[in-house]
Design a protein around this motif. Structure first.
Motif, PDB file in Angstrom:
ATOM      1  N   ARG A  93       0.786  -1.147  -0.038  1.00 33.67           N
ATOM      2  CA  ARG A  93      -0.134  -0.123  -0.136  1.00 33.67           C
ATOM      3  C   ARG A  93       0.672   1.274  -0.016  1.00 33.67           C
ATOM      4  O   ARG A  93       0.780   2.249  -0.821  1.00 33.67           O
ATOM      5  CB  ARG A  93      -0.819  -0.094   1.208  1.00 33.67           C
ATOM      6  N   ASP A 102      -3.925   5.068  -8.260  1.00 26.50           N
ATOM      7  CA  ASP A 102      -5.169   5.794  -7.913  1.00 26.50           C
ATOM      8  C   ASP A 102      -5.876   5.177  -6.723  1.00 26.50           C
ATOM      9  O   ASP A 102      -5.724   4.088  -6.260  1.00 26.50           O
ATOM     10  CB  ASP A 102      -6.146   5.371  -8.960  1.00 26.50           C
ATOM     11  N   PRO A 103      -6.211   6.257  -5.545  1.00 28.27           N
ATOM     12  CA  PRO A 103      -6.690   5.906  -4.459  1.00 28.27           C
ATOM     13  C   PRO A 103      -7.695   4.743  -4.476  1.00 28.27           C
ATOM     14  O   PRO A 103      -7.590   3.808  -3.637  1.00 28.27           O
ATOM     15  CB  PRO A 103      -7.165   7.235  -3.588  1.00 28.27           C
ATOM     16  N   THR A 104      -8.650   5.008  -5.378  1.00 29.61           N
ATOM     17  CA  THR A 104      -9.622   3.642  -5.603  1.00 29.61           C
ATOM     18  C   THR A 104      -9.149   2.445  -5.648  1.00 29.61           C
ATOM     19  O   THR A 104      -9.582   1.489  -5.104  1.00 29.61           O
ATOM     20  CB  THR A 104     -10.665   4.404  -6.410  1.00 29.61           C
ATOM     21  N   GLU A 105      -8.292   2.385  -6.524  1.00 23.64           N
ATOM     22  CA  GLU A 105      -7.715   1.221  -6.879  1.00 23.64           C
ATOM     23  C   GLU A 105      -6.824   0.625  -5.867  1.00 23.64           C
ATOM     24  O   GLU A 105      -6.839  -0.561  -5.655  1.00 23.64           O
ATOM     25  CB  GLU A 105      -6.699   1.469  -8.196  1.00 23.64           C
ATOM     26  N   THR A 107      -7.253   0.929  -2.728  1.00 26.50           N
ATOM     27  CA  THR A 107      -8.263   0.555  -1.746  1.00 26.50           C
ATOM     28  C   THR A 107      -8.615  -1.004  -2.186  1.00 26.50           C
ATOM     29  O   THR A 107      -8.832  -1.987  -1.438  1.00 26.50           O
ATOM     30  CB  THR A 107      -9.538   1.397  -1.389  1.00 26.50           C
ATOM     31  N   MET A 108      -9.162  -0.932  -3.390  1.00 28.84           N
ATOM     32  CA  MET A 108      -9.747  -2.271  -3.915  1.00 28.84           C
ATOM     33  C   MET A 108      -8.965  -3.303  -3.653  1.00 28.84           C
ATOM     34  O   MET A 108      -8.953  -4.494  -3.591  1.00 28.84           O
ATOM     35  CB  MET A 108     -10.101  -2.124  -5.448  1.00 28.84           C
ATOM     36  N   CYS A 109      -7.355  -3.083  -4.385  1.00 29.41           N
ATOM     37  CA  CYS A 109      -6.374  -4.112  -4.390  1.00 29.41           C
ATOM     38  C   CYS A 109      -6.075  -4.511  -3.050  1.00 29.41           C
ATOM     39  O   CYS A 109      -5.927  -5.485  -2.701  1.00 29.41           O
ATOM     40  CB  CYS A 109      -5.008  -3.276  -4.837  1.00 29.41           C
TER      41      CYS A 109
END
Ligand SMILES: [Zn+2]
Length: 124
Positions: A93, A102-105, A107-109
């Motif tokens: 992270r 990308d912050p959304t990516e 979080t998903m990963c």
């Protein structure tokens, strides 16, 4: 949780330390080069169970001594393995944030990685 990787001003990895002790397990071969494993580098393989129930493998770098200790009589508990794995997820992270992913990516990963659970230490 402390990061076990060091970076220079330009974001290049300069040093990787063991997760169990301060031993450097990989270092830059020359200024601005890629990091190369040192003589202390060893790998530990952990069997993981994915959220869908399938088994997979997580390989992590540690120093020779700590890797030996992991395989010694005191077989690490699932909790210990989970901590070790969590360290890797956290480092991933940090690297992703540093790499301006990308912050959304991110979080998903991270959620995907956290859905995996360690089962046991695998022998070499
Ligand atoms: Zn170590």
């Amino acid at each position: 949780m402390t990061e076990y990787m060091s970076f220079d001003d330009e974001g290049r990895c300069t040093e990787v330390r063991c997760k169990g002790c301060p031993t450097v397990i990989a270092a830059q071969a020359f200024p601005k080069g890629n990091v190369r494993p040192t003589q202390s580098y060893a790998e530990v393989a952990i069997e993981m169970v994915e959220s869908n129930g399938l088994l997979s493998k997580h390989i992590t770098g540690m120093c020779v001594d700590c890797a030996k200790m992991m395989h010694a009589e005191s077989i690490p508990s699932v909790t210990e393995l989970a901590l070790l794995y969590a360290t890797d997820v956290e480092q991933w992270r940090c690297n992703a944030v540093r790499g301006k992913m990308d912050p959304t990516e991110i979080t998903m990963c991270v959620a995907r990685q956290e859905a995996r659970r360690p089962v046991r230490l695998l022998e070499d």
